[in-house]
Design a protein around this motif. Structure first.
Motif, short mmCIF file in Angstrom:
data_model
loop_
_atom_site.label_atom_id
_atom_site.label_comp_id
_atom_site.label_asym_id
_atom_site.label_seq_id
_atom_site.Cartn_x
_atom_site.Cartn_y
_atom_site.Cartn_z
N UNK A 2 0.52 -1.34 0.27
CA UNK A 2 0.06 -0.33 -0.10
C UNK A 2 0.97 1.37 -0.24
N UNK A 3 1.90 1.29 0.58
CA UNK A 3 3.09 2.61 1.57
C UNK A 3 3.57 2.44 -0.64
N UNK A 4 4.25 1.70 -1.31
CA UNK A 4 4.92 1.60 -2.51
C UNK A 4 3.61 2.01 -3.44
N UNK A 5 2.42 1.51 -3.35
CA UNK A 5 1.82 2.17 -4.54
C UNK A 5 1.64 3.93 -4.46
N UNK A 6 1.82 4.57 -3.19
CA UNK A 6 2.20 5.69 -3.52
C UNK A 6 3.10 6.55 -3.84
N UNK A 7 4.32 5.75 -4.85
CA UNK A 7 5.22 6.74 -4.95
C UNK A 7 4.65 6.10 -6.76
N UNK A 8 5.14 7.43 -7.18
CA UNK A 8 4.63 7.78 -8.54
C UNK A 8 5.35 7.12 -9.26
#
Lengths: 199, 199
Positions: free
Chosen positions: B13-19
Motif C-alpha cells: 500500500x505504501x509503495x503504491x503511493x510512489x509516482x
C-alpha cells in the motif's frame, strides 16, 4: 557540480533497482519521498525494515509469511488433498484473489529454462513429488502461465508425477470472462473452440 | 481467502503511493524486494531511514541537503551575484548536470496556479525579492519550464522584480541540440526563428 547529496544519491541508486523504475523515475520517486518525509518516507522505511526482518518462506509450499509455515499450510481446513502448482508467489496471490481454490499450493519459484540453466531441482519439483507421496494428495492442479516456458514446465511435472497414483489437471484455456472475440489472439480462439462444451 | 500477510500488504500500500507505481507494479516491486531481502530490501530501508532523518531543506534557496545550508549556498565561490530561479529540486539537479551555471539557485517549489490555489507566498517569491535586495544580486535568470504555468510564473516574477535594480533574463528558447526540425512542434520552430542569431 553539486548534484544530490551522497545519501540521496545512494537512495536513488537503490530505488532504480526496483522493477518498473529507471534512473529518471527513481529520481522522481525519491523527490516525491523527500517532499513527504514524515507522511510516506519514514513509514515506508519502517515497513520495509519490518518485512525484511519478519518475512519467511514457508518450508512446505514456498509461499511467504511471517512464520516458517504459511497461513495456508497452517490451516487444517485447506488439507483437501489438492495441490495447486504455481510459478510464483504473485500467481498464488492471484489464485487466492479468485477465491475459487480451497486446497494448498506449491510455489515453483520460476519455470524450467535451459537458457537460464534452471532445472527441476532449482524449481522445487522433487519437493512436490515428495509432498504428493507423503500428504496423500489426490489431485495436482497445474496453474502455470500459458507461456512456452510455463507449458514446458507443466509437461515435465505431469511426466514426473505420472507413475504416482494422483490425478493431474491444468487450468482450462479459453475466452476470458468479459473478453471480446475480435480482440483475442488466434491461439486462444482455437483453444476455446477445441475445448467447447455442450450448452 | 489468504492474500499477502498484513506486513506485506502495508508495504505494498505504501509503495503504491510512489509516482509511477500503481497497485499491480507496487505488488511486483514488493515481491522483487521480498526475493532480495538482504541484498536490496534491507539496504533500501536503511537508505530511506537515513535520508528521512538527515535530509533538510536549505533555509536560503530551498534545495535539499544534509545541513540547513545546502552545499551551493555554503560555497563562497558560487556567490557570483546571479540567482537561477527553478520550479523544483529536480530542475535544480538538471541545471547542475548541465554544469554551465556557476551561481546560486532559488527553488520556487511549484508554479503559480489559480486552480490549485497556489499563490506567490506559497512559492517563496517574497523570499526571492528579499534575497535580491539583501545579497546584492545583479542578475536573476528565470529557468522555469516552457509550460503555460511556468511562463505565467516567470512573467509574475519579472513584474515583481521590475522596480529593483536587477537584470532579469530567461533561458533561450529554440531548437534543442541534436533536434531535427521535422520532429519539432510549430511553436518551437517559430520561437527559434524569431530568436535567430547572425552567424
Amino acid at each position: 557540480m553539486s548534484g544530490p547529496p551522497r545519501e540521496i544519491e545512494a537512495l536513488i541508486a537503490l530505488m532504480a533497482r526496483l522493477p518498473g523504475l529507471g534512473p529518471r523515475s527513481a529520481r522522481r520517486a525519491a523527490l516525491h519521498l523527500l517532499k513527504r518525509r514524515d507522511s510516506v518516507m519514514a513509514p515506508l522505511a519502517q515497513a520495509m525494515a519490518t518485512v525484511a526482518l519478519t518475512a519467511q518462506d514457508c518450508r512446505i509450499c514456498g509461499n511467504i509469511g511471517t512464520t516458517d509455515l504459511c497461513p495456508i499450510c497452517d490451516d487444517p481446513r485447506r488439507a483437501t488433498g489438492e495441490i495447486c502448482v504455481v510459478e510464483s508467489i504473485a500467481d498464488l496471490w492471484a489464485m487466492e484473489r479468485g477465491g475459487a481454490f480451497k486446497g494448498r499450493y506449491h510455489v515453483l519459484g520460476g519455470t524450467l529454462s535451459a537458457l537460464d540453466a534452471i532445472g527441476p531441482d532449482t524449481l522445487r519439483i522433487p519437493d512436490l513429488v515428495e509432498r504428493v507421496r507423503a500428504e496423500g494428495i489426490t489431485e495436482v492442479i497445474l496453474a502455470l502461465n500459458a507461456t512456452v516456458d510455463g507449458q514446458t514446465t507443466a509437461h515435465y511435472i505431469a511426466d514426473t508425477l505420472a507413475p504416482l497414483d494422483v490425478q493431474i489437471s491444468s487450468l482450462a484455456q479459453g475466452v476470458p470472462i468479459g473478453g471480446e472475440l475480435d480482440y483475442l489472439d488466434d491461439g486462444t480462439i482455437g483453444a476455446a473452440l477445441r475445448a467447447r462444451r455442450k450448452v
